[in-house]
Design a protein around this motif. Sequence first.
Motif, short mmCIF file in Angstrom:
data_model
loop_
_atom_site.label_atom_id
_atom_site.label_comp_id
_atom_site.label_asym_id
_atom_site.label_seq_id
_atom_site.Cartn_x
_atom_site.Cartn_y
_atom_site.Cartn_z
N ASP A 122 -27.58 7.96 9.62
CA ASP A 122 -27.09 6.65 9.14
C ASP A 122 -26.12 6.11 10.18
OD1 ASP A 122 -25.96 4.48 7.87
OD2 ASP A 122 -25.74 5.47 5.94
N PRO A 124 -24.95 3.00 11.02
CA PRO A 124 -23.82 2.15 10.60
C PRO A 124 -22.68 2.95 9.97
CG PRO A 124 -25.90 1.14 9.99
CD PRO A 124 -26.23 2.52 10.47
N TYR A 125 -23.03 4.00 9.22
CA TYR A 125 -21.99 4.84 8.61
C TYR A 125 -21.23 5.62 9.68
CZ TYR A 125 -19.81 8.12 5.36
OH TYR A 125 -18.91 8.86 4.64
N LYS A 128 -18.60 3.56 11.27
CA LYS A 128 -17.41 3.38 10.43
C LYS A 128 -16.48 4.59 10.50
CE LYS A 128 -19.72 0.44 7.00
NZ LYS A 128 -20.14 0.34 5.58
N LEU A 129 -17.04 5.74 10.87
CA LEU A 129 -16.26 6.98 10.86
C LEU A 129 -15.66 7.34 12.21
CD1 LEU A 129 -18.49 9.34 8.67
CD2 LEU A 129 -16.53 7.97 7.96
N GLU A 135 -14.08 13.50 8.73
CA GLU A 135 -15.25 12.97 8.02
C GLU A 135 -16.45 12.90 8.94
OE1 GLU A 135 -14.66 9.55 5.36
OE2 GLU A 135 -12.53 9.72 5.81
N VAL A 139 -20.18 14.84 8.48
CA VAL A 139 -21.50 14.23 8.60
C VAL A 139 -22.31 14.93 9.69
CG1 VAL A 139 -22.74 12.12 9.21
CG2 VAL A 139 -20.73 12.00 7.74
#
Length: 225
Positions: A122, A124-125, A128-129, A135, A139
């Motif tokens: 993912d 886009p996720y 963001k991280l 975090e 992932v």
Amino acid sequence: MDDDMTNPHEGIAPAPPAQYDRFVREIEERLYDGCSVTFAVPHQISTLLARAVLSGLEARGCYTTEIDLSNVYTIEELALHLLRVVSQLRLGSDTLPNSSLNEFIENLSLPEIRAKIQDVVDIPYLLKLKESPLELLDVSTSLLQRIPEQSGRRLVVWFHEFQVIEKVDDLLLKRLRAHFQHQSHVSYAFVGSDKDVMRMLFADRHQAFYRFAVMLQYPDVRNGG
């Protein structure tokens, strides 16, 4: 390095060929069967063992990768190593150039790369991280399971100089154990050159990786193999 410091493996005697071959076969079989292993040897021997073991596992249909932690000092650097493994599994020879973590994640967004990896990652996720190291590590670690699980194959990850990870962050080992213990399609070889630290990480009941991997003994001829 301080001249007074001694290498615990200095002058280690090479294993006789027959014992070395048995050791290679034992590691390969355990990893293939889904059992993680740990042992301590000098870096050069770790490299030779990895070459022998992983080539055998590849011939049996496993994904394999090596991660050298010698120069890993931060969670971000470890996350980058793990993301590189994921990208290499999916992209094969179309690997991305060496870059910082932020640049690497941004490169995943390139249309030609994204098309090959978006069903697994993912992106886009991940973007963001970028400023949330722990975090992002979570992932990245979980992604190690996804590709082999989808393909029905096993991934074997060989860590060189694993003892280094103990100095990166107090939460790191607990975080990794929490993920690794639920990965049904990934086996690990945790190899380090500091015998005392490696024993502490896997034999001390107060440590996060206590009894997570089978502790093996390299067949040093001085110890009778």
